[in-house]
Design an enzyme around this catalytic site. Sequence first.
Site, PDB file in Angstrom:
ATOM      1  N   LYS A 199       0.810  -0.981  -0.064  1.00 36.19           N
ATOM      2  CA  LYS A 199      -0.005   0.079  -0.067  1.00 36.19           C
ATOM      3  C   LYS A 199       0.874   1.308  -0.162  1.00 36.19           C
ATOM      4  O   LYS A 199       1.606   1.212   0.656  1.00 36.19           O
ATOM      5  CB  LYS A 199      -0.753  -0.055   1.249  1.00 36.19           C
ATOM      6  CG  LYS A 199      -1.611   1.166   1.546  1.00 36.19           C
ATOM      7  CD  LYS A 199      -2.645   1.224   2.552  1.00 36.19           C
ATOM      8  CE  LYS A 199      -3.446   2.456   2.547  1.00 36.19           C
ATOM      9  NZ  LYS A 199      -4.428   2.152   3.794  1.00 36.19           N
ATOM     10  N   LYS A 253      -2.251  -1.375  -3.714  1.00 34.56           N
ATOM     11  CA  LYS A 253      -3.020  -0.208  -3.673  1.00 34.56           C
ATOM     12  C   LYS A 253      -2.302   0.734  -3.816  1.00 34.56           C
ATOM     13  O   LYS A 253      -1.416   0.864  -3.033  1.00 34.56           O
ATOM     14  CB  LYS A 253      -4.009  -0.326  -2.268  1.00 34.56           C
ATOM     15  CG  LYS A 253      -4.827   0.786  -1.972  1.00 34.56           C
ATOM     16  CD  LYS A 253      -5.382   0.677  -0.616  1.00 34.56           C
ATOM     17  CE  LYS A 253      -6.076   1.803  -0.332  1.00 34.56           C
ATOM     18  NZ  LYS A 253      -6.290   2.358   0.876  1.00 34.56           N
TER      19      LYS A 253
HETATM   20  C1  PBG Z   1      -7.519   3.094   5.911  1.00 39.32           C
HETATM   21  C2  PBG Z   1      -7.766   3.261   4.359  1.00 39.32           C
HETATM   22  C3  PBG Z   1      -7.558   4.274   3.504  1.00 39.32           C
HETATM   23  C4  PBG Z   1      -8.022   3.668   2.131  1.00 39.32           C
HETATM   24  C5  PBG Z   1      -8.588   2.351   2.361  1.00 39.32           C
HETATM   25  N1  PBG Z   1      -8.032   1.723   3.809  1.00 39.32           N
HETATM   26  C6  PBG Z   1      -6.903   5.536   3.493  1.00 39.32           C
HETATM   27  C7  PBG Z   1      -5.674   5.917   3.920  1.00 39.32           C
HETATM   28  O1  PBG Z   1      -5.023   5.128   3.842  1.00 39.32           O
HETATM   29  O2  PBG Z   1      -5.330   7.178   3.996  1.00 39.32           O
HETATM   30  C8  PBG Z   1      -8.123   4.296   0.681  1.00 39.32           C
HETATM   31  C9  PBG Z   1      -9.118   3.856   0.064  1.00 39.32           C
HETATM   32  C10 PBG Z   1      -9.570   4.855  -1.285  1.00 39.32           C
HETATM   33  O3  PBG Z   1      -8.933   5.811  -1.405  1.00 39.32           O
HETATM   34  O4  PBG Z   1     -10.449   4.558  -1.853  1.00 39.32           O
HETATM   35  N2  PBG Z   1      -6.198   3.192   6.267  1.00 39.32           N
END
Ligand code: PBG
Length: 330
Positions: A199, A253
């Site tokens: 991520k 992601k």
């Molecule tokens: C929680 C999380 C996030 C997303 C999914 N889980 C936000 C982040 O990491 O700031 C983002 C999902 C999206 O942008 O659709 N940590």
Amino acid sequence: MSFPETRLRRLRYHPRVRELVRTVRLAPKQLIWPLFVREGVGVRQEIRSMPGQFQLSLDELVREGREAVALGLGGVILFGIPAEKDDLGSDSYAQAGIVQRAVRALKDATPDLLVITDVCFCEYTSHGHCGVIHETSHGADVDNDATLELLARQAVSHAEAGADIIAPSGMMDGMISAIRRGLDRAGHMETPILSYAAKYASAFYGPFRDAAESAPQFGDRRTYQMDYAADPAQAIREVEQDLAEGADMVMVKPALAYLDILHRVRTQFPGVPTAAYNVSGEYSMVKAAAAQGWLDERAIAIESLSAMHRAGADIILTYWAKDVARWLGA
Ligand code: PBG
């Protein structure tokens, strides 16, 4: 053989032949729909930066759950917006927390629906970070090891509520083994973990932070989420580590700007179910352009999701899940 014996266009003239030789096929069963739950009754509040997506109260959530089943979606992933946030994000592991009640409501109304829960703290903490904060020589930051215990607690509370899959997204080192141990000790050895393994710290999450009201109140997430300019082999190390700790499935992601990473993960770990998260910014950009009449939302969505599948995603988390299921069926 070369031209004129070989004519690659031969496979493209007849629409039925084109269809016959397709190997990249999208199916509703591989799509996971992210849903945002909040307190209240009859609440269906559209997210300003994500037209067509809503913050939902439990009753409205159940309605969407029924639709997800009717459309044959692979499942839903839940994000909670608690009424009260605090330093520790304590609503996130409360038995009667918003997500725990959401899981129970869905499991009651639609036992067939696969329910995944996002395990993280940013939506629940007053500071908006993905864990407990402590002071360090580089300033206030998330305390990795202090966060692990709370992550395990949160995961166990989700499993107890009936979550089918636990999906930790906080990018803490050791989070998978902490959660696996916590789940096993509590008797949930059969609950799989889908790790947000690779991520990246990404501006593509902008609209999500509106949706989940989870923007960090100071700093950013670059001490825990990955650097997009880091050597791509770092993503392989992240996945390797999570698998070694007991992750059953892994995720890359964001999706569209990270198809190279997705492909590397797919190639490097054959047989490991791999997901891609088509994130909020990817969705909002298309929505905004489509609203101007600059492009065709449906065509762009299907083409992008097909590309994610082609690059190696078995599972795709997308805000278009419901729409795509309808479009594919039409
Ligand atoms: C929680 C999380 C996030 C997303 C999914 N889980 C936000 C982040 O990491 O700031 C983002 C999902 C999206 O942008 O659709 N940590």
